[in-house]
Every structure is written in structure tokens, then in C-alpha cells.
Write an enzyme that holds these catalytic residues in place. Structure first.
Site, PDB file in Angstrom:
ATOM      1  CG  HIS A  15      -0.475   0.043   2.531  1.00  0.00           C
ATOM      2  ND1 HIS A  15      -0.199   1.224   3.193  1.00  0.00           N
ATOM      3  CD2 HIS A  15      -0.194  -0.954   3.414  1.00  0.00           C
ATOM      4  CE1 HIS A  15       0.224   0.953   4.418  1.00  0.00           C
ATOM      5  NE2 HIS A  15       0.238  -0.359   4.580  1.00  0.00           N
ATOM      6  CD  GLU A  50      -3.163  -1.406   5.058  1.00  0.00           C
ATOM      7  OE1 GLU A  50      -3.073  -2.490   5.663  1.00  0.00           O
ATOM      8  OE2 GLU A  50      -2.866  -0.313   5.588  1.00  0.00           O
TER       9      GLU A  50
END
Length: 503
Positions: free
Chosen positions: A277, A321
Site C-alpha cells: 500500500h 489501506e
């Protein structure tokens, strides 16, 4: 792929940010060659390109990018919606775009809910207590303190019956567990509470996210179990504890972007996919979480261009995320059944260089996950063993971006080096470091900077990532074939997913 748009559109999101120039790689010119002249990728050779000094250079560049968030947040950050995250996207794109002959590069823009907290305070009785406001918490009314008695909620505060009659006009004290933080906050609001304090059911502090906003959410903070226990005993003894909560925060919607790079060569119907992420939490620059995973993938993607592949390789850098696995969730939700079936497996790489590290392998088993997950797990184990390194299992519990993949029939797995968990003496004997301390003492904090990364662990894990990619880029022989977008795996509610995400 469905819902992917040309990366040119990325400028609409990041135009206001300083464009970061990619690190110059001495081999960049080698990428622009005919695919026929490239040798087939080899694990040993691909690993040979990985050096900690190059990873460190990228980490220093990423920290400079995180500093773009200082003007708005008062410190470096790469949280979605910030200049630091926009700069991160520009850095990834500008680096990958040098290899546009080798990769099809695309983005995927979606809207996410973003919260920003300006300040908070919790006073219980006469003492100020250390508390962490939940991500996406609303402010207290008019952003002013609320004063009310503390009321102990029964069980985990997930049901209306858990709230006593005197919860109206109170500050609700709620135990973590069973349902999401957002559900607890909503239940407290419906019961008439003015604010909520959630206490941990494990040692250590507690923070998290409320997830999608609800009109019933109230200002919500988290505290440790240790801090909560004296007040719980007093409440159970019938004592009245005058208290106050203050939260100054905003919640807003913001566009953000996943970046995808897929090899033009290789069997396009059989893809090995790896992701990390691109965002951090608002509290810090996120160089280990997950700058290390993102940069490991970027470094490998650069060096992979020296080779050809038999199967396609797809890299992904997820946004959101930290707000609840938003980017990976959105990506998988947009896949048609046909596109889903092209992904033979997904590998998640999140936090590769924790300073008090352990070499952690997700314990992904075929009996509970899409078939193939265990074969991927064993690949990591075999590599650590072959290189004379110890490893340990960690739960495959939905805490990172693999979650959406395994829920849609795609085998998954990954490695990590630890977050806020406590390192044991046994693990010290295996890996060194400090017993009784977090694997990453700077997890989700301002000190998650370049100095927070263990370069030795980072290099070793990046070599393992390179091995995993090279292995499946050459062949899926012996790896289970995909048969369905559905899974017979055990489907339990992930305790860390979405609004339940432990931060």
C-alpha cells in the site's frame, strides 16, 4: 481490466503536488530493448540486483515526499488526500513510466472517506488519561468538550441491551471485541451517549477506525486495558466518575488512486500479482508501514525489466489501506469473473523492515483459504530454510490487502516483520532484538521514518519477494489451477478489516 483508466488521468488528482523525479538507475537505458533480447528471468539473478543501499536511497526520497504533507498536517505524512500521498503516486508513476515499453501502467481512481484529527483530550475523574481518537471519529458537539458521568457498558457494547438506562447523556466505557469500533460508536450514539471510550482487551494502547460515517456515531477514543481497569472497578463498586471528552476533527470524502503495472510479455491469462500500500496513517510518514513494501516492489519492478517472463507479472500499489483496506477492496470488487480467474495468486508485502523484526510468514492453509495459499506459504518457508534463516508463523486473519483476494477465490499469502505485537524471548533467540517490545516501536507514529527501518531485514525480505515473483513468472507447474471465483475456505469475519481495522 475493468474500471482501469489511463494513468494520464492521475494528473487530475496530483497536479497540485511537487512532481518527484525518480531515482536514476544506471540500468534504466537497458529497459528499452526488444523483449526478444531479454533472457528469461532467473530467481538468483533477480535477487542479485537487490541491495540495501538502493533501498535506503528510495526510503530517503520517500521521506522527502512525506514532508510535502507538513503544511497541512504539521508533520510528514503520506495519508490519502495529502500532498505527501499525491507525491508518492507521482514518484511511483514517474519511475514506472520509464519502462512503458515493458509495462502497461494504469490507475484506478475511487473515492474514500478521510478523517483528520486536530486535537483530543480524555479526563476520567480528576486524571487526564492517554487516549487515541479513532480514525473517522466525528468531533464532540461544536468541537467543545462534553462533560458527563462515565457509564460502564455490559459485554462488548454491540447490542442495545448492553447499554443501561443511564447511558443517555453519559460517556460510555466499552470493551473491545465481537463487533467493529464503528458498530460500538453507533450503538452508543443510539443509546444517547455523548461520547464513547473503547478500552483494549489485550495489553497495550488501542486505536482504530470507525469506518463509513454514521449519523449515530459519537466522538470515540481508545484507551489501554491497564488504564481502564481502575475505573471499571470503581464503576462496578457503584462510584460516580465525572468525566469529559474533547475531540476536534473533520471527516470528508476524497479521491485517491491505485496504481497497477503489468508486464506486456508473458501469458496474460496467467498472472502472478504482488501488492503493497502506498499510503501511511496521518500520524506519520509511514516509511516502514508500508514504504518498505511499496519500495521493495518498485525496486524489483525496475530490475525485472532486464528479463522476459513466461507468465505475466502484475504489481499493485494500493491506496487507502490505512482507512480499511479500501484500495484492494475496490480493485477486487471491479474485477469481472474472467479477469479474476487470470490472477493465479496474490502476494501481500506490508512492513518489510521493522527494527525489532521477526521473519513472519502468513499461516495460509488450503483448508481455510483458496487452494494454492499453502503452496505459496511453503515457498517462503523453503527459501528461509535454504538460506539458513529462521521464520515464524503469524495469523492469516484479514489484516492486510490480501483479504479481498482470498474472499474472492484467489490464493494469497505474504510475509511481514511485525507491527505492534510483542516480541517473545523465543523470537529473540531466533532473530535477535528485544523481548517484551513491539516489533516496530514506531508503528503508526511520527518516528516511522528512515531510521526506523532495519536495512538487513529489508534486503533479505526484498530478495525473498524477488524470488517469489521470479518463481511464478517462469512457471506455475505444480501450483494448483484456479477453478472458481468462489472459495470453499472458512469465511470468518476478519477482526481487522474495514471498520474493524486495528491500527
Amino acid at each position: 481490466m475493468k474500471s482501469l483508466i489511463p494513468l494520464l488521468a492521475l494528473s487530475t488528482i496530483v497536479a497540485s503536488s511537487t512532481v518527484q523525479r525518480p531515482l536514476q538507475d544506471a540500468s534504466s537505458s537497458e529497459a528499452v530493448v526488444s523483449s526478444k533480447s531479454r533472457p528469461l528471468v532467473n530467481s538468483t539473478q533477480l535477487q542479485g540486483h537487490i541491495h540495501s543501499d538502493n533501498l535506503l536511497k528510495r526510503a530517503k526520497e520517500l521521506y522527502k515526499i512525506a514532508e510535502l504533507g507538513t503544511a497541512e498536517y504539521g508533520h510528514p505524512t503520506r495519508v490519502i488526500g495529502s500532498e505527501g500521498h499525491a507525491g508518492t503516486l507521482n514518484y511511483l508513476y514517474s519511475t514506472l513510466s520509464q519502462y512503458s515499453d515493458y509495462y502497461d501502467i494504469s490507475n484506478q481512481t475511487f473515492y474514500a472517506t478521510l478523517g483528520k484529527i486536530f486535537g483530543s483530550r480524555l479526563v476520567l475523574g480528576s486524571a487526564q488519561v492517554t487516549a487515541s481518537p479513532m480514525s473517522l471519529t466525528p468531533p464532540t458537539p461544536k468541537k467543545e468538550p462534553v462533560y458527563a458521568p462515565l457509564v460502564l457498558v455490559a459485554n462488548e457494547g454491540c447490542n442495545p441491551s448492553d447499554y443501561p438506562k443511564n447511558a443517555t447523556g453519559s460517556i460510555a466505557l466499552i470493551r473491545r471485541g465481537i463487533c467493529s469500533f464503528g458498530a460500538k460508536s453507533e450503538a452508543a450514539g443510539r443509546a444517547g451517549a455523548l461520547a464513547a471510550v473503547v478500552y483494549n482487551n489485550y495489553p497495550g494502547s488501542l486505536s482504530g477506525t470507525l469506518g463509513d460515517p454514521s449519523k449515530y456515531h459519537v466522538a470515540t477514543v481508545g484507551i489501554s486495558n491497564e488504564d481502564a481497569q481502575p475505573y471499571i472497578k470503581d464503576l462496578e463498586a457503584g462510584k460516580i466518575i465525572p468525566s469529559s471528552v474533547w475531540v476536534d476533527a473533520i471527516v470528508r470524502r476524497t479521491p485517491t488512486t491505485n496504481i497497477i503495472a503489468q508486464t506486456k510479455g508473458g501469458d496474460q491469462a496467467n498472472c502472478v500479482m504482488a501488492g503493497g500500500h502506498s499510503d501511511s496513517v496521518s500520524e506519520g510518514p509511514g516509511i516502514n508501514d508500508d514504504g518498505t513494501g511499496s519500495l521493495s516492489l518498485l525496486e524489483i519492478a525496475v530490475h525485472l525489466t532486464k528479463y522476459s517472463t513466461e507468465n505475466c507479472v502484475r504489481f499493485a500499489w494500493w491506496a487507502g489501506e490505512e482507512e480499511g483496506l479500501l484500495g484492494s477492496d475496490y480493485y477486487v470488487s471491479q474485477l469481472s469473473s474472467e479477469e479474476n480467474m487470470k490472477i493465479r495468486l496474490f502476494m501481500d508485502y506490508d512492513m518489510m523492515a521493522s527494527p525489532n523484526y521477526a521473519y513472519q510468514v502468513y499461516d495460509a492453509r488450503n483448508s481455510r483459504n483458496p487452494v494454492g495459499s499453502q503452496e505459496l506459504r511453503d515457498l517462503y518457508i523453503d527459501w528461509y530454510t535454504a538460506n539458513g534463516l529462521n521464520y515464524t508463523y503469524i495469523p492469516f486473519d484479514g489484516r492486510s490487502d490480501y483479504d479481498a483476494f482470498i474472499k474472492h477465490g484467489i490464493p494469497g499469502g505474504g510475509i511481514a516483520t511485525g507491527a505492534e505485537g510483542i516480541k517473545t524471548q523465543k523470537e529473540v533467540d531466533m532473530f535477535g532484538g528485544r523481548a517484551g517490545a513491539w516489533y516496530d516501536p514506531c508503528y503508526h507514529q511520527l518516528c516511522d521514518d528512515v531510521q526506523n527501518c532495519n536495512l538487513g531485514a529489508w534486503e533479505i525480505n526484498t530478495k525473498l519477494i524477488a524470488h517469489s515473483i521470479a518463481t511464478y513468472a517462469v512457471t506455475f507447474d505444480g501450483f494448483p489451477k484456479r477453478t472458481s471465483v468462489k472459495t470453499d475456505a472458512v469465511t470468518e469475519d476478519s477482526p481487522y478489516h474495514g471498520p474493524e481495522l486495528f491500527m
